[in-house]
Design a protein around this motif. Structure first.
Motif, PDB file in Angstrom:
ATOM      1  N   ALA A  29    -118.976  55.297  55.218  1.00  0.00           N
ATOM      2  CA  ALA A  29    -118.270  56.512  54.822  1.00  0.00           C
ATOM      3  C   ALA A  29    -118.567  56.778  53.356  1.00  0.00           C
ATOM      4  N   PHE A  30    -119.023  57.971  53.055  1.00  0.00           N
ATOM      5  CA  PHE A  30    -119.278  58.408  51.688  1.00  0.00           C
ATOM      6  C   PHE A  30    -118.173  59.400  51.350  1.00  0.00           C
ATOM      7  N   LEU A  31    -117.264  59.002  50.486  1.00  0.00           N
ATOM      8  CA  LEU A  31    -116.066  59.787  50.238  1.00  0.00           C
ATOM      9  C   LEU A  31    -116.214  60.686  49.019  1.00  0.00           C
ATOM     10  N   ALA A  32    -115.707  61.894  49.162  1.00  0.00           N
ATOM     11  CA  ALA A  32    -115.636  62.808  48.026  1.00  0.00           C
ATOM     12  C   ALA A  32    -114.688  62.216  46.997  1.00  0.00           C
ATOM     13  N   GLY A  33    -114.773  62.687  45.779  1.00  0.00           N
ATOM     14  CA  GLY A  33    -113.907  62.181  44.733  1.00  0.00           C
ATOM     15  C   GLY A  33    -112.437  62.335  45.087  1.00  0.00           C
ATOM     16  N   SER A  34    -111.705  61.247  44.964  1.00  0.00           N
ATOM     17  CA  SER A  34    -110.261  61.269  45.166  1.00  0.00           C
ATOM     18  C   SER A  34    -109.630  61.709  43.849  1.00  0.00           C
ATOM     19  N   VAL A  35    -108.721  62.664  43.931  1.00  0.00           N
ATOM     20  CA  VAL A  35    -108.140  63.267  42.736  1.00  0.00           C
ATOM     21  C   VAL A  35    -106.623  63.100  42.728  1.00  0.00           C
ATOM     22  N   PRO A  36    -105.968  63.296  41.576  1.00  0.00           N
ATOM     23  CA  PRO A  36    -104.525  63.063  41.471  1.00  0.00           C
ATOM     24  C   PRO A  36    -103.672  64.273  41.851  1.00  0.00           C
ATOM     25  N   LEU A  37    -103.942  64.837  43.028  1.00  0.00           N
ATOM     26  CA  LEU A  37    -103.152  65.959  43.526  1.00  0.00           C
ATOM     27  C   LEU A  37    -102.305  65.479  44.692  1.00  0.00           C
ATOM     28  N   ASP A  38    -101.077  66.028  44.820  1.00  0.00           N
ATOM     29  CA  ASP A  38    -100.251  65.694  45.973  1.00  0.00           C
ATOM     30  C   ASP A  38    -100.660  66.572  47.159  1.00  0.00           C
ATOM     31  N   ALA A  39     -99.976  66.433  48.273  1.00  0.00           N
ATOM     32  CA  ALA A  39    -100.339  67.148  49.504  1.00  0.00           C
ATOM     33  C   ALA A  39    -100.235  68.667  49.347  1.00  0.00           C
ATOM     34  N   ARG A  72    -110.209  47.374  51.280  1.00  0.00           N
ATOM     35  CA  ARG A  72    -110.979  46.125  51.267  1.00  0.00           C
ATOM     36  C   ARG A  72    -112.399  46.301  51.786  1.00  0.00           C
ATOM     37  N   HIS A  73    -112.703  47.430  52.412  1.00  0.00           N
ATOM     38  CA  HIS A  73    -114.042  47.684  52.936  1.00  0.00           C
ATOM     39  C   HIS A  73    -114.880  48.578  52.022  1.00  0.00           C
ATOM     40  N   VAL A  74    -114.346  48.896  50.842  1.00  0.00           N
ATOM     41  CA  VAL A  74    -115.091  49.719  49.893  1.00  0.00           C
ATOM     42  C   VAL A  74    -116.232  48.893  49.307  1.00  0.00           C
ATOM     43  N   LEU A  75    -117.419  49.488  49.323  1.00  0.00           N
ATOM     44  CA  LEU A  75    -118.610  48.833  48.782  1.00  0.00           C
ATOM     45  C   LEU A  75    -118.813  49.157  47.316  1.00  0.00           C
ATOM     46  N   SER A  76    -118.603  50.428  46.963  1.00  0.00           N
ATOM     47  CA  SER A  76    -118.836  50.820  45.579  1.00  0.00           C
ATOM     48  C   SER A  76    -117.957  52.004  45.204  1.00  0.00           C
ATOM     49  N   THR A  77    -117.661  52.073  43.908  1.00  0.00           N
ATOM     50  CA  THR A  77    -116.891  53.194  43.377  1.00  0.00           C
ATOM     51  C   THR A  77    -117.491  53.644  42.047  1.00  0.00           C
ATOM     52  N   GLY A 117    -112.562  68.245  37.266  1.00  0.00           N
ATOM     53  CA  GLY A 117    -112.494  69.555  37.918  1.00  0.00           C
ATOM     54  C   GLY A 117    -111.200  70.322  37.906  1.00  0.00           C
ATOM     55  N   TYR A 118    -110.053  69.667  37.839  1.00  0.00           N
ATOM     56  CA  TYR A 118    -108.768  70.377  37.879  1.00  0.00           C
ATOM     57  C   TYR A 118    -108.124  70.376  36.508  1.00  0.00           C
ATOM     58  N   PRO A 119    -107.412  71.441  36.145  1.00  0.00           N
ATOM     59  CA  PRO A 119    -106.718  71.457  34.855  1.00  0.00           C
ATOM     60  C   PRO A 119    -105.755  70.273  34.752  1.00  0.00           C
ATOM     61  N   GLY A 120    -105.847  69.514  33.663  1.00  0.00           N
ATOM     62  CA  GLY A 120    -104.968  68.378  33.445  1.00  0.00           C
ATOM     63  C   GLY A 120    -105.402  67.095  34.133  1.00  0.00           C
ATOM     64  N   GLN A 121    -106.452  67.158  34.930  1.00  0.00           N
ATOM     65  CA  GLN A 121    -106.916  65.966  35.650  1.00  0.00           C
ATOM     66  C   GLN A 121    -107.547  64.976  34.681  1.00  0.00           C
ATOM     67  N   LEU A 122    -107.119  63.705  34.773  1.00  0.00           N
ATOM     68  CA  LEU A 122    -107.628  62.663  33.888  1.00  0.00           C
ATOM     69  C   LEU A 122    -108.397  61.563  34.621  1.00  0.00           C
ATOM     70  N   VAL A 123    -108.252  61.488  35.967  1.00  0.00           N
ATOM     71  CA  VAL A 123    -108.858  60.395  36.723  1.00  0.00           C
ATOM     72  C   VAL A 123    -109.424  60.919  38.044  1.00  0.00           C
ATOM     73  N   GLU A 124    -110.570  60.357  38.437  1.00  0.00           N
ATOM     74  CA  GLU A 124    -111.162  60.636  39.750  1.00  0.00           C
ATOM     75  C   GLU A 124    -111.961  59.404  40.163  1.00  0.00           C
ATOM     76  N   ILE A 125    -111.944  59.108  41.459  1.00  0.00           N
ATOM     77  CA  ILE A 125    -112.712  57.976  41.981  1.00  0.00           C
ATOM     78  C   ILE A 125    -113.497  58.422  43.209  1.00  0.00           C
ATOM     79  N   THR A 126    -114.810  58.184  43.182  1.00  0.00           N
ATOM     80  CA  THR A 126    -115.639  58.365  44.372  1.00  0.00           C
ATOM     81  C   THR A 126    -115.883  56.982  44.970  1.00  0.00           C
ATOM     82  N   ALA A 127    -116.106  56.941  46.292  1.00  0.00           N
ATOM     83  CA  ALA A 127    -116.268  55.647  46.942  1.00  0.00           C
ATOM     84  C   ALA A 127    -117.201  55.733  48.139  1.00  0.00           C
ATOM     85  N   THR A 128    -117.833  54.601  48.426  1.00  0.00           N
ATOM     86  CA  THR A 128    -118.600  54.386  49.652  1.00  0.00           C
ATOM     87  C   THR A 128    -117.997  53.161  50.311  1.00  0.00           C
ATOM     88  N   ALA A 129    -117.738  53.262  51.627  1.00  0.00           N
ATOM     89  CA  ALA A 129    -117.082  52.161  52.332  1.00  0.00           C
ATOM     90  C   ALA A 129    -117.722  51.939  53.702  1.00  0.00           C
TER      91      ALA A 129
END
Length: 137
Positions: A29-39, A72-77, A117-129
């Motif tokens: 799984a190649f995941l898009a960047g996870s961002v600090p937004l709620d639902a 635990r199955h994440v290979l890289s971030t 990408g988002y106003p006020g965003q300070l953290v993002e993580i991309t991952a491959t798992a």
């Protein structure tokens, strides 16, 4: 099967591996960047990189779950932090370590960047798992 390698001739990383190798035929799984937004799309933890990192990890966990994988199955971030200060990057990395992401340990790059990408965003993580057969939906 994940083979995680720490290269003996290189400086030993504190809580991650230099490389992860997966045998051919494994579902990834190649995941898009996870961002600090709620639902609802609202920024969580405005001005607080640690709180944002916690939300990013929670969102990453949901991304992984949706494809039948786990932290635990994440290979890289790639971990992006809006800061030029080592202390801010270290504080975010502490959240990554506490999450279980480094239990593999996975391969990772931690970066200080000027903006995300988002106003006020300070953290993002991309991952491959890996998506292991035993927990696929």
């Amino acid at each position: 099967m994940i083979q995680r390698t720490t290269v003996p001739g290189l400086f030993p990383p504190p809580t991650y591996s230099h490389a992860s190798v997966v045998e051919a035929g494994t579902k990834l799984a190649f995941l898009a960047g996870s961002v600090p937004l709620d639902a609802e799309g609202k920024l969580v933890g405005e001005g607080d990189p640690v709180r944002q990192a916690e939300q990013v990890i929670a969102n990453l966990t949901e991304q992984l779950r949706s494809v039948g994988s786990e932290l635990r199955h994440v290979l890289s971030t790639d971990v992006y932090v809006v800061s030029g200060e080592t202390a801010a990057l270290s504080a975010v990395w502490d959240v990554v370590e506490a999450s279980g992401l480094s239990a593999g340990p996975h391969s990772s790059t931690l970066l200080g960047v000027s903006c995300l990408g988002y106003p006020g965003q300070l953290v993002e993580i991309t991952a491959t798992a890996v998506v292991p057969e035993e927990i696929r939906p």
